[in-house]
Enzyme design. Sequence first.
Site, PDB file in Angstrom:
ATOM      1  N   LYS A  13      38.956  47.180  28.862  1.00 40.20           N
ATOM      2  CA  LYS A  13      38.612  45.821  28.422  1.00 40.20           C
ATOM      3  C   LYS A  13      37.107  45.582  28.516  1.00 40.20           C
ATOM      4  CE  LYS A  13      41.220  43.772  31.561  1.00 40.20           C
ATOM      5  NZ  LYS A  13      41.854  44.889  32.288  1.00 40.20           N
ATOM      6  N   ARG A  88      45.145  35.755  33.985  1.00 37.98           N
ATOM      7  CA  ARG A  88      45.889  36.842  34.599  1.00 37.98           C
ATOM      8  C   ARG A  88      47.233  36.378  35.154  1.00 37.98           C
ATOM      9  NH1 ARG A  88      41.397  40.334  35.943  1.00 37.98           N
ATOM     10  NH2 ARG A  88      42.027  42.224  37.010  1.00 37.98           N
ATOM     11  N   ARG A 127      35.823  56.323  38.044  1.00 38.40           N
ATOM     12  CA  ARG A 127      34.880  55.388  37.451  1.00 38.40           C
ATOM     13  C   ARG A 127      33.661  55.156  38.343  1.00 38.40           C
ATOM     14  NH1 ARG A 127      37.066  49.613  35.515  1.00 38.40           N
ATOM     15  NH2 ARG A 127      37.430  49.183  37.718  1.00 38.40           N
ATOM     16  N   ARG A 160      33.387  51.162  42.801  1.00 36.26           N
ATOM     17  CA  ARG A 160      33.887  49.866  43.247  1.00 36.26           C
ATOM     18  C   ARG A 160      34.799  50.027  44.463  1.00 36.26           C
ATOM     19  NH1 ARG A 160      36.115  46.556  38.130  1.00 36.26           N
ATOM     20  NH2 ARG A 160      37.785  46.146  39.619  1.00 36.26           N
ATOM     21  N   ARG A 171      46.914  46.955  42.580  1.00 39.49           N
ATOM     22  CA  ARG A 171      46.475  46.235  41.374  1.00 39.49           C
ATOM     23  C   ARG A 171      47.441  46.438  40.220  1.00 39.49           C
ATOM     24  NH1 ARG A 171      40.922  48.916  41.263  1.00 39.49           N
ATOM     25  NH2 ARG A 171      40.523  47.967  39.240  1.00 39.49           N
TER      26      ARG A 171
HETATM   27  P1  ADP Z   1      40.353  45.261  36.966  1.00 38.14           P
HETATM   28  O1  ADP Z   1      40.815  44.671  35.674  1.00 38.14           O
HETATM   29  O2  ADP Z   1      39.830  46.632  36.840  1.00 38.14           O
HETATM   30  O3  ADP Z   1      41.356  45.128  38.096  1.00 38.14           O
HETATM   31  P2  ADP Z   1      38.455  43.048  37.402  1.00 38.14           P
HETATM   32  O4  ADP Z   1      37.028  43.291  37.560  1.00 38.14           O
HETATM   33  O5  ADP Z   1      38.928  42.318  36.198  1.00 38.14           O
HETATM   34  O6  ADP Z   1      39.109  44.487  37.522  1.00 38.14           O
HETATM   35  O7  ADP Z   1      39.020  42.262  38.688  1.00 38.14           O
HETATM   36  C1  ADP Z   1      38.765  42.685  39.994  1.00 38.14           C
HETATM   37  C2  ADP Z   1      39.440  41.754  40.993  1.00 38.14           C
HETATM   38  O8  ADP Z   1      38.918  40.433  40.856  1.00 38.14           O
HETATM   39  C3  ADP Z   1      40.957  41.580  40.822  1.00 38.14           C
HETATM   40  O9  ADP Z   1      41.689  42.585  41.461  1.00 38.14           O
HETATM   41  C4  ADP Z   1      41.156  40.207  41.454  1.00 38.14           C
HETATM   42  O10 ADP Z   1      41.163  40.261  42.855  1.00 38.14           O
HETATM   43  C5  ADP Z   1      39.923  39.449  41.022  1.00 38.14           C
HETATM   44  N1  ADP Z   1      40.133  38.736  39.743  1.00 38.14           N
HETATM   45  C6  ADP Z   1      39.481  38.958  38.567  1.00 38.14           C
HETATM   46  N2  ADP Z   1      39.921  38.139  37.599  1.00 38.14           N
HETATM   47  C7  ADP Z   1      40.889  37.360  38.171  1.00 38.14           C
HETATM   48  C8  ADP Z   1      41.735  36.325  37.683  1.00 38.14           C
HETATM   49  N3  ADP Z   1      41.694  35.907  36.409  1.00 38.14           N
HETATM   50  N4  ADP Z   1      42.615  35.779  38.559  1.00 38.14           N
HETATM   51  C9  ADP Z   1      42.667  36.161  39.837  1.00 38.14           C
HETATM   52  N5  ADP Z   1      41.909  37.133  40.358  1.00 38.14           N
HETATM   53  C10 ADP Z   1      41.018  37.735  39.531  1.00 38.14           C
END
Ligand code: ADP
Length: 214
Positions: A13, A88, A127, A160, A171
């Site tokens: 994404k 999400r 990554r 990360r 996750r």
């Molecule tokens: P990925 O899609 O690789 O898991 P992101 O960078 O999108 O990574 O998100 C990392 C973390 O940030 C998630 O595991 C969560 O804890 C938090 N997070 C990001 N976006 C949201 C969201 N929309 N709602 C709740 N938590 C979020």
Amino acid sequence: MRLILLGPPGAGKGTQAKLLMSKFHIPQISTGDILRKAVKDEAELGREAKAFMDGGQLVPDEIVIGLIRERIREADCADGFILDGFPRTEVQAEKLDEMLQEMSLTINAVLDFSVETEELVLRLTGRRTCKECGAMFHVDGRPPKQSGVCDHCGGALYQRHDDNPLTITKRMEVYEKETAPLKKYYNQQGNLKTLEGTGDTEQIFSQVCRLVSH
Ligand code: ADP
Ligand code: ZN
């Protein structure tokens, strides 16, 4: 143009969002990036979010909804935006619909990237990201010319915190339980466009472009 990028962690994404941003001149809004920056800056928001993120869990809805509510009202979002990692949960999706309605705006497309779980885990564990410019590499798939150093800006590459096997598994579970149901939500709205997220980045991007212009 207003887009939502859906799909599991590691689906690409962020990569596609950056390409869309350059092509359409609209900002990428990544809740993950915003939260990571807040953690790094030791901001109040970061203190609230850190434990959830480190555990692979979602940050509470109120927090991310508040972030998005402010962000989409900023001037650079006037012509559109790319939501990457939001919504999400179903609550987030419903709130977003409410916010957009208040602003008399609609979403043009929701892109759902489909990639097999095994491939996702491989992508996430290898990554590496540039501390300075955010460029992404992969130790096997797309290694930097010099190990640990960004090809573009010379910045240091880091892994990360949440890209470790245990947190990745968590996750993935959270994604299946909380986020995958959004496919149905957007399908019912007639907005969902599913695409194959495996293969060449440029090829995926041309598919993305085709899908958003229809
Ligand atoms: P990925 O899609 O690789 O898991 P992101 O960078 O999108 O990574 O998100 C990392 C973390 O940030 C998630 O595991 C969560 O804890 C938090 N997070 C990001 N976006 C949201 C969201 N929309 N709602 C709740 N938590 C979020
Ligand atoms: Zn860099």
